[in-house]
Design an enzyme around this catalytic site. Structure first.
Site, PDB file in Angstrom:
ATOM      1  N   ASP A 126     -56.514 118.121   0.417  1.00 21.03           N
ATOM      2  CA  ASP A 126     -57.753 117.836   1.150  1.00 21.03           C
ATOM      3  C   ASP A 126     -58.928 118.237   0.254  1.00 21.03           C
ATOM      4  OD1 ASP A 126     -59.427 117.295   3.382  1.00 21.03           O
ATOM      5  OD2 ASP A 126     -57.895 118.066   4.741  1.00 21.03           O
ATOM      6  N   ASP A 228     -62.571 114.414   2.553  1.00 19.33           N
ATOM      7  CA  ASP A 228     -63.072 114.776   3.874  1.00 19.33           C
ATOM      8  C   ASP A 228     -64.518 114.312   4.071  1.00 19.33           C
ATOM      9  OD1 ASP A 228     -62.794 116.551   6.349  1.00 19.33           O
ATOM     10  OD2 ASP A 228     -64.629 117.337   5.443  1.00 19.33           O
ATOM     11  N   GLU A 282     -61.642 109.718   4.371  1.00 24.61           N
ATOM     12  CA  GLU A 282     -61.726 109.929   5.815  1.00 24.61           C
ATOM     13  C   GLU A 282     -62.956 109.163   6.279  1.00 24.61           C
ATOM     14  OE1 GLU A 282     -62.416 113.097   9.375  1.00 24.61           O
ATOM     15  OE2 GLU A 282     -63.502 113.281   7.517  1.00 24.61           O
ATOM     16  N   HIS A 349     -55.582 116.695  13.020  1.00 27.47           N
ATOM     17  CA  HIS A 349     -56.068 118.019  13.439  1.00 27.47           C
ATOM     18  C   HIS A 349     -57.395 117.943  14.188  1.00 27.47           C
ATOM     19  CE1 HIS A 349     -58.138 116.869   9.886  1.00 27.47           C
ATOM     20  NE2 HIS A 349     -59.035 117.809  10.106  1.00 27.47           N
ATOM     21  N   ASP A 350     -58.011 116.774  14.262  1.00 32.30           N
ATOM     22  CA  ASP A 350     -59.279 116.618  14.991  1.00 32.30           C
ATOM     23  C   ASP A 350     -59.054 115.969  16.352  1.00 32.30           C
ATOM     24  OD1 ASP A 350     -60.765 117.657  12.896  1.00 32.30           O
ATOM     25  OD2 ASP A 350     -61.127 115.696  11.989  1.00 32.30           O
TER      26      ASP A 350
HETATM   27  O1  TEU Z   1     -64.078 115.561  10.105  1.00 33.68           O
HETATM   28  C1  TEU Z   1     -65.235 114.791   9.978  1.00 33.68           C
HETATM   29  C2  TEU Z   1     -65.661 114.202  11.278  1.00 33.68           C
HETATM   30  O2  TEU Z   1     -65.554 114.804  12.301  1.00 33.68           O
HETATM   31  C3  TEU Z   1     -66.289 112.913  11.184  1.00 33.68           C
HETATM   32  O3  TEU Z   1     -66.183 112.531   9.841  1.00 33.68           O
HETATM   33  C4  TEU Z   1     -65.759 111.730  11.893  1.00 33.68           C
HETATM   34  O4  TEU Z   1     -66.705 110.768  11.546  1.00 33.68           O
HETATM   35  C5  TEU Z   1     -65.669 111.713  13.366  1.00 33.68           C
HETATM   36  O5  TEU Z   1     -64.539 112.450  13.753  1.00 33.68           O
HETATM   37  C6  TEU Z   1     -65.576 110.272  13.879  1.00 33.68           C
HETATM   38  O6  TEU Z   1     -65.321 110.232  15.234  1.00 33.68           O
HETATM   39  C7  TEU Z   1     -63.716 116.283   8.997  1.00 33.68           C
HETATM   40  C8  TEU Z   1     -62.488 117.111   9.279  1.00 33.68           C
HETATM   41  O7  TEU Z   1     -61.415 116.266   9.590  1.00 33.68           O
HETATM   42  C9  TEU Z   1     -62.802 118.104  10.356  1.00 33.68           C
HETATM   43  O8  TEU Z   1     -61.687 118.878  10.716  1.00 33.68           O
HETATM   44  C10 TEU Z   1     -63.906 119.015   9.860  1.00 33.68           C
HETATM   45  O9  TEU Z   1     -64.283 119.872  10.891  1.00 33.68           O
HETATM   46  C11 TEU Z   1     -65.111 118.215   9.385  1.00 33.68           C
HETATM   47  O10 TEU Z   1     -64.752 117.130   8.526  1.00 33.68           O
HETATM   48  C12 TEU Z   1     -66.034 119.091   8.589  1.00 33.68           C
HETATM   49  O11 TEU Z   1     -65.462 119.357   7.349  1.00 33.68           O
END
Ligand code: TEU
Length: 578
Positions: A126, A228, A282, A349-350
């Site tokens: 990552d 990310d 991402e 994980h989100d």
């Molecule tokens: O997530 C990024 C994020 O939340 C957004 O890019 C995304 O556009 C959104 O979810 C769309 O619905 C990443 C990681 O996956 C997350 O765990 C971190 O908290 C975040 O970046 C900050 O680094």
């Protein structure tokens, strides 16, 4: 070390290496190992704790490599393992060349990589470089004075220019992305938490630092990078006013900034082209054109991207309709039918657990629906990403009280909702169903205390259902979700058709059943998935003449001359006469 130093070697690689995006193989254009693999995503904090501190670690992952290998997956993506004060569980990095204390040491990392490569497993790192931690040395220097050499590593707005135009923040408890810093009487930008200041990608020194970091890890031997929040990296540094309520369409305003493509091309030239690696973004912008521009082979930027349209579809309590779901996946597949490559995923994980979110986690249907969703993920075109625990059908934990949550998005989101006088019952219901903590509970290994995850107190509670839902139980049951998953991975790996074959949706309006075919050369398969808790039927046309059944999550299958009846959450893949 995988650096290709000798030009002649480079030429041989370009001609023979399956990593080369331009390679053509008989019948299948642009083959690549990262298209053919299956990615298993591990949230290291929650996978396996080897030292009893309640936090998962690298040694724990090493202990479980044989389990991972037994799944048939070919790549591991680990969420960030770098040194971090953990404001956002490792997505706030204070040293890009060190391992987080709780996760172990660089020696542990080297051993993990070695043990993985011995098992022919690839490692995906990552890379979190839209922002760093405010505890990174760069930021400490940057905030110390206006003329510090690191000042321009971040975005600063001097207070004498007045308040900067409003920028919305994902995690800030006030929803403000500009934070005033009295040391230099200026505001700094943080799209995520206050402890995650955005790096200034318009500064060439920052970009060189990032490429050096990527080379550091590529020299160690990592095989892929997950970038990310990268779509946010390039910014219009004049920070113009944005229209009222723009945050409802955040990717359109924050994503795909003015110089993003030239930075990606630079990254390709400086790093990606020099190693046998791939990179996945991402986020894929806000249109199909944006996504294509990121991953089309000819542009030499990235190899893969993942979009959020399918997971965002369930970001409410109302859920989703199947025709909507089918339409989203079909649209993305069609758009990438000829060029470019995407990821297939339903969780990470989100997000909350797939079986709770897209399937049915009641005791009656959890097993069937988990198998159905895994059949879907592993039969679509695109590289499948499987989130740890989904191979055994782990479910949401559904916390009731805000005090149980550990995720900054939940905690600060709650504070913001309170101060905005939102309907807090509704807010808590949403959190209970959709919170990121639902997907972060410890891996359920066996029926012993804390599900065998730790001998200490787990950093986030183990789901109460661990005595029923755990790896040990699943391994002992030939009809388990786990064994179905392994079987499905094997079928995918044995059939190029499921990787590269053309996809075609059938019966778009069917509200219950997702049916599609995959075709390659003179072979054709039919995938039938019932997304509901009741029996449902579909009429096949004369072209869909079933020859044999490859996999079925029930023991029987009803087909009377093309009138197919599927049981609740039944998932079947058939070979068709062609
Ligand atoms: O997530 C990024 C994020 O939340 C957004 O890019 C995304 O556009 C959104 O979810 C769309 O619905 C990443 C990681 O996956 C997350 O765990 C971190 O908290 C975040 O970046 C900050 O680094």
């Amino acid at each position: 070390m995988k650096k290709l130093l000798i030009p002649i070697l480079l030429i041989i690689m370009l001609c023979s290496c399956s990593n080369n995006p331009k390679q053509k193989t008989a019948g299948i254009p642009n083959k690549a190992w990262w298209k053919e693999g299956v990615i298993y995503q591990i949230y290291p904090r929650s996978f396996k704790d080897s030292d009893g501190d309640g936090v998962g670690d690298l040694k724990g992952i090493i202990e479980e490599l044989d389990y991972i290998k037994s799944l048939g997956v070919t790549m591991l993506w680990l969420n960030p393992i770098y040194a971090s004060p953990n404001d956002d569980n490792g997505y706030d990095i204070s040293d890009y060349r060190a391992i987080m204390k709780e996760f172990g040491t660089m020696e542990d990392f080297d051993l993990l990589l070695k043990e993985m490569h011995q098992r022919d497993l690839k490692f995906v790192m990552d890379v979190v470089v839209n922002h760093s931690s405010d505890e990174h040395e760069w930021f400490k220097q940057s905030r110390s004075s206006r003329d510090n050499p690191y000042r321009d590593y971040y975005h600063w707005w001097p207070a004498e220019k007045g308040k900067p135009n409003y920028r919305w923040s994902f995690f800030d408890e006030k929803g403000e992305a500009w934070k005033y810093d009295s040391i230099t009487d200026a505001y700094y930008l943080h799209y995520f938490s206050q402890k995650q200041p955005d790096l200034n990608w318009e500064n060439p020194k920052v970009r060189q630092e990032v490429y050096d970091i990527m080379k550091f890890w590529a020299d160690k031997g990592v095989d892929g990078f997950r970038l990310d929040a990268f779509q946010f990296a390039s910014k219009d540094t004049t920070f113009p006013a944005l229209p009222e309520g723009y945050q409802k369409n955040i990717i359109k305003y924050y994503g795909m900034g003015p110089n993003l493509h030239s930075y990606l091309r630079e990254m390709y030239d400086e790093v990606l082209s020099k190693y046998e690696v791939f990179a996945v973004s991402e986020g894929a912008g806000s249109t199909l054109e944006d996504a294509h521009a990121l991953v089309d082979e000819d542009r030499k930027e990235l190899q893969m991207a993942y979009h959020f349209e399918s997971v965002d579809m369930v970001n409410s309590l109302e859920g989703y309709t199947l025709p909507q779901f089918k339409q989203v996946f079909t649209k993305w597949d069609t758009s990438f039918a000829e060029k470019g490559w995407i990821s297939i995923f339903l969780s990470n994980h989100d997000a909350a657990r797939i079986v709770s979110r897209f399937g049915n986690d009641s005791p009656e249907f959890r097993e069937a629906s988990a198998k159905m969703l895994n059949t879907f993920l592993l039969s679509m075109r695109g590289t499948p990403y499987i989130y740890y625990g989904d191979e055994i059908g782990m479910t949401n934990i559904n916390f009731d009280s805000i005090s149980q949550y550990k995720d900054i998005a939940a905690i600060n989101g709650y504070k913001k909702a309170l101060s905005d006088r939102e309907d807090m019952d509704l807010f808590m219901k949403k959190l209970n169903f959709l919170s990121r903590d639902n997907g972060r509970t410890p891996m359920q290994w066996n029926p012993s205390i804390h599900a065998g995850f730790t001998t200490g107190i787990p950093w986030l509670p183990v789901n109460d259902n661990y005595k029923d839902i755990n790896v040990a139980n699943e391994q002992n049951n030939p009809n388990s979700i786990l064994n179905h998953f392994k079987n499905m991975v094997k079928i995918r790996k044995e059939n190029d058709l499921l990787i590269y074959g053309a996809y075609q949706m059938l019966d778009a309006e069917n509200k219950d059943i997702y049916a599609f075919t995959r075709t390659l050369d003179n072979k054709k398969m039919l995938v039938l998935l019932n997304f509901t808790d009741h029996d449902s039927s579909i009429k096949l046309s004369e072209n869909e003449n079933i020859e044999s059944i490859l996999i079925n999550n029930y023991t029987d299958f009803t087909n009377e001359n093309g009138d197919v009846n599927l049981k609740p959450y039944q998932a079947v893949i058939c070979e068709l006469k062609y």
